[in-house]
Design a protein around this motif. Structure first.
Motif, PDB file in Angstrom:
ATOM      1  N   ASP A 119       6.752  -2.122  -8.136  1.00  0.00           N
ATOM      2  CA  ASP A 119       5.415  -1.661  -8.546  1.00  0.00           C
ATOM      3  C   ASP A 119       4.753  -0.755  -7.512  1.00  0.00           C
ATOM      4  N   ALA A 120       5.162  -0.865  -6.252  1.00  0.00           N
ATOM      5  CA  ALA A 120       4.471  -0.130  -5.181  1.00  0.00           C
ATOM      6  C   ALA A 120       5.093   1.233  -4.881  1.00  0.00           C
ATOM      7  N   VAL A 121       6.196   1.561  -5.584  1.00  0.00           N
ATOM      8  CA  VAL A 121       6.763   2.903  -5.407  1.00  0.00           C
ATOM      9  C   VAL A 121       6.678   3.695  -6.714  1.00  0.00           C
ATOM     10  N   ARG A 122       6.406   4.976  -6.569  1.00  0.00           N
ATOM     11  CA  ARG A 122       6.282   5.843  -7.733  1.00  0.00           C
ATOM     12  C   ARG A 122       7.660   6.036  -8.378  1.00  0.00           C
ATOM     13  N   PRO A 123       7.697   6.437  -9.630  1.00  0.00           N
ATOM     14  CA  PRO A 123       8.996   6.701 -10.263  1.00  0.00           C
ATOM     15  C   PRO A 123       9.768   7.748  -9.470  1.00  0.00           C
ATOM     16  N   ILE A 251      10.367   9.483   8.216  1.00  0.00           N
ATOM     17  CA  ILE A 251      10.373   9.901   6.808  1.00  0.00           C
ATOM     18  C   ILE A 251       9.059  10.588   6.421  1.00  0.00           C
ATOM     19  N   GLU A 252       8.014  10.343   7.197  1.00  0.00           N
ATOM     20  CA  GLU A 252       6.766  11.091   6.938  1.00  0.00           C
ATOM     21  C   GLU A 252       6.965  12.567   7.272  1.00  0.00           C
ATOM     22  N   THR A 253       7.831  12.861   8.252  1.00  0.00           N
ATOM     23  CA  THR A 253       8.090  14.276   8.567  1.00  0.00           C
ATOM     24  C   THR A 253       8.860  14.944   7.421  1.00  0.00           C
ATOM     25  N   HIS A 254       9.433  14.125   6.518  1.00  0.00           N
ATOM     26  CA  HIS A 254      10.119  14.681   5.346  1.00  0.00           C
ATOM     27  C   HIS A 254       9.145  14.839   4.171  1.00  0.00           C
ATOM     28  N   GLY A 255       7.897  14.433   4.392  1.00  0.00           N
ATOM     29  CA  GLY A 255       6.871  14.622   3.366  1.00  0.00           C
ATOM     30  C   GLY A 255       6.642  13.434   2.457  1.00  0.00           C
ATOM     31  N   LEU A 256       7.209  12.273   2.787  1.00  0.00           N
ATOM     32  CA  LEU A 256       7.000  11.099   1.940  1.00  0.00           C
ATOM     33  C   LEU A 256       5.710  10.375   2.349  1.00  0.00           C
ATOM     34  N   VAL A 257       5.042   9.798   1.357  1.00  0.00           N
ATOM     35  CA  VAL A 257       3.735   9.181   1.572  1.00  0.00           C
ATOM     36  C   VAL A 257       3.818   7.678   1.327  1.00  0.00           C
ATOM     37  N   GLU A 258       3.199   6.903   2.209  1.00  0.00           N
ATOM     38  CA  GLU A 258       3.266   5.443   2.080  1.00  0.00           C
ATOM     39  C   GLU A 258       2.501   4.944   0.853  1.00  0.00           C
ATOM     40  N   GLY A 259       3.067   3.943   0.195  1.00  0.00           N
ATOM     41  CA  GLY A 259       2.442   3.372  -0.991  1.00  0.00           C
ATOM     42  C   GLY A 259       1.999   1.935  -0.765  1.00  0.00           C
ATOM     43  N   SER A 260       1.322   1.398  -1.765  1.00  0.00           N
ATOM     44  CA  SER A 260       0.883  -0.001  -1.710  1.00  0.00           C
ATOM     45  C   SER A 260       0.787  -0.500  -3.149  1.00  0.00           C
ATOM     46  N   ASN A 261       0.479  -1.767  -3.312  1.00  0.00           N
ATOM     47  CA  ASN A 261       0.317  -2.294  -4.662  1.00  0.00           C
ATOM     48  C   ASN A 261      -0.823  -1.580  -5.392  1.00  0.00           C
ATOM     49  N   ALA A 262      -1.894  -1.281  -4.649  1.00  0.00           N
ATOM     50  CA  ALA A 262      -3.056  -0.641  -5.266  1.00  0.00           C
ATOM     51  C   ALA A 262      -2.762   0.819  -5.590  1.00  0.00           C
ATOM     52  N   GLU A 263      -1.967   1.458  -4.718  1.00  0.00           N
ATOM     53  CA  GLU A 263      -1.673   2.873  -4.912  1.00  0.00           C
ATOM     54  C   GLU A 263      -0.211   3.151  -4.610  1.00  0.00           C
ATOM     55  N   PRO A 264       0.642   3.097  -5.639  1.00  0.00           N
ATOM     56  CA  PRO A 264       2.077   3.316  -5.415  1.00  0.00           C
ATOM     57  C   PRO A 264       2.343   4.650  -4.722  1.00  0.00           C
ATOM     58  N   GLY A 265       3.351   4.685  -3.860  1.00  0.00           N
ATOM     59  CA  GLY A 265       3.663   5.904  -3.111  1.00  0.00           C
ATOM     60  C   GLY A 265       5.155   6.144  -3.059  1.00  0.00           C
ATOM     61  N   ASP A 266       5.599   6.906  -2.034  1.00  0.00           N
ATOM     62  CA  ASP A 266       7.012   7.273  -1.920  1.00  0.00           C
ATOM     63  C   ASP A 266       7.801   6.255  -1.103  1.00  0.00           C
ATOM     64  N   TYR A 267       7.104   5.573  -0.176  1.00  0.00           N
ATOM     65  CA  TYR A 267       7.803   4.549   0.599  1.00  0.00           C
ATOM     66  C   TYR A 267       6.865   3.383   0.905  1.00  0.00           C
ATOM     67  N   VAL A 268       7.463   2.223   1.123  1.00  0.00           N
ATOM     68  CA  VAL A 268       6.699   1.021   1.484  1.00  0.00           C
ATOM     69  C   VAL A 268       7.445   0.311   2.608  1.00  0.00           C
ATOM     70  N   LEU A 269       6.735  -0.487   3.367  1.00  0.00           N
ATOM     71  CA  LEU A 269       7.394  -1.159   4.495  1.00  0.00           C
ATOM     72  C   LEU A 269       6.808  -2.543   4.730  1.00  0.00           C
ATOM     73  N   GLU A 270       7.611  -3.358   5.411  1.00  0.00           N
ATOM     74  CA  GLU A 270       7.160  -4.686   5.785  1.00  0.00           C
ATOM     75  C   GLU A 270       7.995  -5.140   6.971  1.00  0.00           C
ATOM     76  N   ARG A 271       7.383  -5.896   7.829  1.00  0.00           N
ATOM     77  CA  ARG A 271       8.101  -6.430   8.974  1.00  0.00           C
ATOM     78  C   ARG A 271       8.986  -7.610   8.534  1.00  0.00           C
ATOM     79  N   ALA A 272      10.178  -7.707   9.082  1.00  0.00           N
ATOM     80  CA  ALA A 272      11.015  -8.885   8.811  1.00  0.00           C
ATOM     81  C   ALA A 272      10.470 -10.024   9.677  1.00  0.00           C
ATOM     82  N   PHE A 273      10.378 -11.206   9.089  1.00  0.00           N
ATOM     83  CA  PHE A 273       9.743 -12.307   9.812  1.00  0.00           C
ATOM     84  C   PHE A 273      10.730 -13.083  10.676  1.00  0.00           C
ATOM     85  N   VAL A 274      10.291 -13.463  11.821  1.00  0.00           N
ATOM     86  CA  VAL A 274      11.177 -14.139  12.785  1.00  0.00           C
ATOM     87  C   VAL A 274      10.500 -15.371  13.363  1.00  0.00           C
ATOM     88  N   GLY A 275      11.318 -16.273  13.951  1.00  0.00           N
ATOM     89  CA  GLY A 275      10.747 -17.377  14.730  1.00  0.00           C
ATOM     90  C   GLY A 275      10.801 -18.681  14.120  1.00  0.00           C
TER      91      GLY A 275
END
Ligand code: A2P
Length: 275
Positions: A119-123, A251-275
């Protein structure tokens, strides 16, 4: 009459925010990495790629449980909830969690959430899923979800690790997924597994950042491009803080824009959880 001092201590019960579930299986990959699955409560709903709080009931002598956020590795419709975890010998949770066995109790938070969701990335045409270490977990979920294959022509699972034996789920991506009754046929045509190892010899070596910057990734995939294409390429990232920061900057230097649930974009990210 019962002497209150002889009465057993009241059993600990989970808070209203947690379910108490049971371990179904455990698989140890290395002395630093393991997977496990727990029962799924009927009321528990999530989207493929989301994370949830996981924990253990308090140890004897302790009063509070320890919980940590874990990506759910199984797809949204699976009967069981699967997780991929690191083992940290002095980690508050994983020092104990690594010893769980079938039938043991595990706490499951009631509110899954996250941005590594379709849902958070555009088609687009291609969906790149880049995970390092246990950062593969959310992509085990997304890549086993039929929606990934109906939304995208190609799904590329990139797993980056230090040593070959950390390539958990290699059998899934080289063999088993192609026989999956739900996504097997689509995966045969649309899925590409792209593992890379950085600290010992392997058929492919190097960090994703270098493989992308040099254009090798695109050449390896047979793509006629030397950068990500903002029109067609969508990316999900999960790994260490440094990894997601460096990859996002690249990837931002390639012109991709970060997305979110509220506003889908070209890429999304999350930290892997540890500990
Ligand atoms: P390297 O071995 O060169 O550090 P970690 O276990 O530290 O999270 O690393 C998992 C994988 O991610 C390793 O292959 C590691 O490569 C790579 N990695 C770590 N940090 C970065 C980064 N900032 N950019 C790209 N790859 C990274």
């Amino acid at each position: 009459m019962t002497d209150v001092t002889d009465a057993p201590a009241p059993a600990w019960t989970p808070s209203a925010a947690q379910h108490l579930e049971r371990v179904l299986w455990v698989k140890h990959w290395t002395d630093r990495l393991f997977s496990f699955a727990i029962t799924r409560p009927e009321s528990f709903r999530f989207r493929s790629g989301e994370f949830v709080m996981i924990g253990l009931p308090p140890a004897p002598g302790e009063t509070k449980p320890i919980l940590r956020a874990y990506s759910i590795a199984s797809p949204s419709f699976a009967e069981e909830l699967e997780f991929l975890s690191i083992k940290v010998q002095d980690g508050p949770l994983t020092s104990r969690l690594q010893h769980i066995q079938e039938g043991d109790a595990v706490l499951l938070g009631k509110k899954p959430t996250g941005t590594l969701v379709l849902d958070a990335v555009r088609p687009g045409k291609r969906l790149f899923l880049f995970g390092t270490g246990t950062g593969l977990a959310p992509f085990l979920s997304v890549a086993r979800d039929p929606d990934a294959y109906s939304n995208f022509e190609q799904v590329i699972v990139g797993h980056g690790v230090r040593e070959v034996n950390e390539l958990a789920y290699r059998d899934l991506f080289t063999k088993d997924i192609f026989e999956d009754p739900l996504v097997g046929e689509e995966a045969q045509k649309q899925l590409v597994y792209y593992p890379t190892v950085t600290r010992e010899p392997f058929e492919r070596q190097g960090r994703f950042t270098d493989l992308i910057a040099s254009g090798k990734l695109f050449a390896d995939l047979g793509l006629d491009q030397t950068k990500f294409d903002p029109e067609h390429d969508r990316i999900m990232l999960c790994g260490s803080m440094d990894f997601i920061k460096d990859m996002a900057a690249l990837i931002e230097t390639h012109g991709l824009v970060e997305g979110s649930n509220a506003e889908p974009g070209d890429y999304v990210l999350e930290r892997a959880f540890v500990g």
